[in-house]
Design a protein around this motif. Structure first.
Motif, mmCIF file in Angstrom:
data_model
loop_
_atom_site.group_PDB
_atom_site.id
_atom_site.type_symbol
_atom_site.label_atom_id
_atom_site.label_comp_id
_atom_site.label_asym_id
_atom_site.label_seq_id
_atom_site.Cartn_x
_atom_site.Cartn_y
_atom_site.Cartn_z
ATOM 1 N N VAL A 35 0.846 -1.201 0.000
ATOM 2 C CA VAL A 35 0.000 0.000 0.000
ATOM 3 C C VAL A 35 0.878 1.246 0.000
ATOM 4 C CG1 VAL A 35 -1.624 1.343 1.380
ATOM 5 C CG2 VAL A 35 -2.002 -1.094 1.042
ATOM 6 N N GLY A 36 1.912 1.265 0.825
ATOM 7 C CA GLY A 36 2.814 2.410 0.876
ATOM 8 C C GLY A 36 3.530 2.642 -0.448
ATOM 9 N N PHE A 37 3.969 1.572 -1.083
ATOM 10 C CA PHE A 37 4.650 1.701 -2.369
ATOM 11 C C PHE A 37 3.699 2.228 -3.435
ATOM 12 C CE2 PHE A 37 6.234 -0.058 -6.412
ATOM 13 C CZ PHE A 37 7.473 0.548 -6.421
ATOM 14 N N ALA A 38 2.471 1.707 -3.467
ATOM 15 C CA ALA A 38 1.485 2.166 -4.442
ATOM 16 C C ALA A 38 1.147 3.639 -4.220
ATOM 17 C CB ALA A 38 0.231 1.306 -4.360
ATOM 18 N N LEU A 39 0.976 4.043 -2.961
ATOM 19 C CA LEU A 39 0.689 5.450 -2.681
ATOM 20 C C LEU A 39 1.857 6.350 -3.079
ATOM 21 C CD1 LEU A 39 -1.150 5.236 0.747
ATOM 22 C CD2 LEU A 39 -2.115 5.805 -1.478
ATOM 23 N N THR A 40 3.070 5.873 -2.876
ATOM 24 C CA THR A 40 4.243 6.644 -3.288
ATOM 25 C C THR A 40 4.246 6.863 -4.787
ATOM 26 O OG1 THR A 40 5.523 5.761 -1.437
ATOM 27 C CG2 THR A 40 6.770 6.714 -3.259
ATOM 28 N N LEU A 41 3.966 5.810 -5.550
ATOM 29 C CA LEU A 41 3.918 5.945 -7.003
ATOM 30 C C LEU A 41 2.815 6.903 -7.444
ATOM 31 C CD1 LEU A 41 4.499 2.283 -8.226
ATOM 32 C CD2 LEU A 41 6.098 4.194 -8.247
ATOM 33 N N ILE A 42 1.662 6.810 -6.814
ATOM 34 C CA ILE A 42 0.539 7.683 -7.178
ATOM 35 C C ILE A 42 0.888 9.143 -6.881
ATOM 36 C CG2 ILE A 42 -1.824 8.305 -6.568
ATOM 37 C CD1 ILE A 42 -2.317 5.266 -6.166
ATOM 38 N N ILE A 43 1.466 9.412 -5.715
ATOM 39 C CA ILE A 43 1.816 10.784 -5.349
ATOM 40 C C ILE A 43 2.893 11.334 -6.285
ATOM 41 C CG2 ILE A 43 2.866 12.222 -3.554
ATOM 42 C CD1 ILE A 43 1.389 10.446 -1.519
ATOM 43 N N GLU A 44 3.883 10.498 -6.646
ATOM 44 C CA GLU A 44 4.908 10.941 -7.581
ATOM 45 C C GLU A 44 4.297 11.268 -8.937
ATOM 46 O OE1 GLU A 44 8.180 8.280 -7.945
ATOM 47 O OE2 GLU A 44 8.896 8.669 -5.911
ATOM 48 N N PHE A 45 3.368 10.472 -9.381
ATOM 49 C CA PHE A 45 2.720 10.704 -10.674
ATOM 50 C C PHE A 45 1.910 11.996 -10.652
ATOM 51 C CE2 PHE A 45 -0.906 10.145 -13.566
ATOM 52 C CZ PHE A 45 -0.218 10.003 -14.762
ATOM 53 N N VAL A 46 1.166 12.217 -9.570
ATOM 54 C CA VAL A 46 0.298 13.393 -9.482
ATOM 55 C C VAL A 46 1.109 14.679 -9.327
ATOM 56 C CG1 VAL A 46 -1.457 14.525 -8.053
ATOM 57 C CG2 VAL A 46 -1.685 12.106 -8.625
ATOM 58 N N THR A 47 2.124 14.660 -8.473
ATOM 59 C CA THR A 47 2.882 15.883 -8.199
ATOM 60 C C THR A 47 4.005 16.120 -9.200
ATOM 61 O OG1 THR A 47 4.424 14.763 -6.709
ATOM 62 C CG2 THR A 47 2.425 15.733 -5.733
ATOM 63 N N GLY A 48 4.474 15.068 -9.834
ATOM 64 C CA GLY A 48 5.587 15.212 -10.771
ATOM 65 C C GLY A 48 6.933 15.317 -10.083
ATOM 66 N N LYS A 49 6.984 15.057 -8.793
ATOM 67 C CA LYS A 49 8.238 15.116 -8.033
ATOM 68 C C LYS A 49 8.526 13.756 -7.412
ATOM 69 C CE LYS A 49 7.774 19.947 -6.772
ATOM 70 N NZ LYS A 49 7.719 20.900 -5.662
ATOM 71 N N GLY A 50 9.801 13.436 -7.298
ATOM 72 C CA GLY A 50 10.205 12.183 -6.692
ATOM 73 C C GLY A 50 10.314 12.281 -5.182
ATOM 74 N N VAL A 51 10.632 11.158 -4.566
ATOM 75 C CA VAL A 51 10.741 11.095 -3.105
ATOM 76 C C VAL A 51 11.852 12.002 -2.604
ATOM 77 C CG1 VAL A 51 11.257 9.578 -1.157
ATOM 78 C CG2 VAL A 51 9.816 8.765 -3.001
ATOM 79 N N MET A 52 12.975 12.060 -3.329
ATOM 80 C CA MET A 52 14.077 12.903 -2.900
ATOM 81 C C MET A 52 13.668 14.380 -2.875
ATOM 82 S SD MET A 52 16.406 10.755 -2.255
ATOM 83 C CE MET A 52 18.033 11.399 -2.322
ATOM 84 N N ALA A 53 12.841 14.802 -3.832
ATOM 85 C CA ALA A 53 12.366 16.192 -3.845
ATOM 86 C C ALA A 53 11.417 16.445 -2.684
ATOM 87 C CB ALA A 53 11.671 16.496 -5.162
ATOM 88 N N TRP A 54 10.615 15.449 -2.317
ATOM 89 C CA TRP A 54 9.710 15.603 -1.173
ATOM 90 C C TRP A 54 10.503 15.862 0.092
ATOM 91 C CZ3 TRP A 54 6.436 10.510 -1.367
ATOM 92 C CH2 TRP A 54 5.689 10.460 -2.546
ATOM 93 N N LEU A 55 11.602 15.123 0.215
ATOM 94 C CA LEU A 55 12.413 15.221 1.419
ATOM 95 C C LEU A 55 13.350 16.415 1.409
ATOM 96 C CD1 LEU A 55 13.305 11.435 1.825
ATOM 97 C CD2 LEU A 55 11.549 12.726 3.045
ATOM 98 N N GLY A 56 13.408 17.130 0.292
ATOM 99 C CA GLY A 56 14.290 18.286 0.187
ATOM 100 C C GLY A 56 15.740 17.906 0.003
ATOM 101 N N LEU A 57 16.006 16.723 -0.512
ATOM 102 C CA LEU A 57 17.388 16.257 -0.686
ATOM 103 C C LEU A 57 17.856 16.369 -2.125
ATOM 104 C CD1 LEU A 57 17.172 13.051 1.527
ATOM 105 C CD2 LEU A 57 18.096 15.278 2.147
#
Length: 58
Positions: A35-57
């Motif tokens: 569930v966490g992996f699927a939500l991560t993919l969905i959020i990346e698709f919607v926002t256009g930003k990756g996990v590293m950008a979310w974390l400010g790294l």
């Protein structure tokens, strides 16, 4: 004359709760990870930003 309801033919056996690593805990952890992996993919698709950008790294 009142009729009594029929009694169940099978009595359920309730397992004693287990602690530590067991099949149920592993199954639950796996489902939570999926569930966490699927939500991560969905959020990346919607926002256009990756996990590293979310974390400010990035």
């Amino acid at each position: 004359m009142t009729q009594t309801p029929p009694q169940p033919s099978v009595i359920p056996s309730l397992d004693v709760p287990k602690f530590g690593f067991n099949d149920y805990a592993e199954r639950l952890n796996g489902r939570a990870a999926m569930v966490g992996f699927a939500l991560t993919l969905i959020i990346e698709f919607v926002t256009g930003k990756g996990v590293m950008a979310w974390l400010g790294l990035h």
